[in-house]
Design a protein around this motif. Structure first.
Motif, mmCIF file in Angstrom:
data_model
loop_
_atom_site.group_PDB
_atom_site.id
_atom_site.type_symbol
_atom_site.label_atom_id
_atom_site.label_comp_id
_atom_site.label_asym_id
_atom_site.label_seq_id
_atom_site.Cartn_x
_atom_site.Cartn_y
_atom_site.Cartn_z
ATOM 1 N N ASP A 115 61.584 8.493 3.679
ATOM 2 C CA ASP A 115 60.781 9.642 4.105
ATOM 3 C C ASP A 115 59.306 9.261 4.226
ATOM 4 N N ILE A 116 58.809 8.457 3.294
ATOM 5 C CA ILE A 116 57.429 7.980 3.369
ATOM 6 C C ILE A 116 57.273 7.082 4.589
ATOM 7 N N ARG A 117 58.229 6.212 4.789
ATOM 8 C CA ARG A 117 58.168 5.280 5.924
ATOM 9 C C ARG A 117 58.060 6.043 7.247
ATOM 10 N N GLN A 118 58.841 7.104 7.396
ATOM 11 C CA GLN A 118 58.809 7.895 8.626
ATOM 12 C C GLN A 118 57.536 8.738 8.706
ATOM 13 N N ALA A 119 57.163 9.368 7.611
ATOM 14 C CA ALA A 119 56.007 10.269 7.610
ATOM 15 C C ALA A 119 54.706 9.533 7.928
ATOM 16 N N ILE A 120 54.524 8.333 7.400
ATOM 17 C CA ILE A 120 53.271 7.611 7.642
ATOM 18 C C ILE A 120 53.167 7.231 9.122
ATOM 19 N N LYS A 121 54.283 6.939 9.752
ATOM 20 C CA LYS A 121 54.283 6.645 11.187
ATOM 21 C C LYS A 121 53.883 7.881 11.995
ATOM 22 N N ILE A 174 55.559 16.084 2.254
ATOM 23 C CA ILE A 174 55.300 14.638 2.182
ATOM 24 C C ILE A 174 54.078 14.273 3.023
ATOM 25 N N HIS A 175 53.918 14.939 4.166
ATOM 26 C CA HIS A 175 52.753 14.678 5.023
ATOM 27 C C HIS A 175 51.459 15.049 4.296
ATOM 28 N N GLU A 176 51.459 16.199 3.649
ATOM 29 C CA GLU A 176 50.266 16.642 2.901
ATOM 30 C C GLU A 176 49.970 15.704 1.744
ATOM 31 N N THR A 177 51.007 15.280 1.050
ATOM 32 C CA THR A 177 50.836 14.356 -0.078
ATOM 33 C C THR A 177 50.243 13.033 0.391
ATOM 34 N N LEU A 178 50.772 12.482 1.475
ATOM 35 C CA LEU A 178 50.266 11.204 1.991
ATOM 36 C C LEU A 178 48.831 11.343 2.497
ATOM 37 N N LYS A 179 48.535 12.433 3.205
ATOM 38 C CA LYS A 179 47.175 12.653 3.707
ATOM 39 C C LYS A 179 46.182 12.738 2.553
#
Length: 101
Positions: free
Chosen positions: A57-63, A3-8
């Motif tokens: 998961d997105i909410r936590q990962a973006i933080k 998820i971190h890689e996807t958001l980045k």
């Protein structure tokens, strides 16, 4: 891809992206509504929003990615800008408008 890689990747590939509660049409908190309003007042016609309420998961990962504890979060050209308070300060100084051109 995590998820971190996807958001980045999404942050890098999207010129203006706002992680917020709700959508641009229906913000779910006052801070997110203010962030959308600021972008529109700066003349930004096209920007992407991600509703963090859709996926915890997105909410936590973006933080974690930004090392910033609150939502909304604005990214311009891959760079973390901040939340609605910082956006307001940057508008007053003219700095946000420069970044958006």
């Amino acid at each position: 891809m995590t998820i971190h890689e996807t958001l980045k990747k999404q942050i890098e590939e999207t010129p203006v992206i706002l992680f917020m509660k709700g959508t641009a049409q229906f913000p779910q908190c006052g801070f997110s509504a203010r962030a959308v309003k600021i972008l529109k007042e700066c003349g930004v016609e096209q920007f992407t929003t991600v509703n963090v309420l859709d996926d915890p998961d997105i909410r936590q990962a973006i933080k974690e990615i930004s090392n910033w504890p609150t939502i909304p979060q604005l990214y311009i050209k891959g760079e973390f800008i901040g939340g609605s308070d910082i956006m307001s300060e940057m508008v007053e100084s003219g700095e946000l408008q420069k970044l958006l051109t």
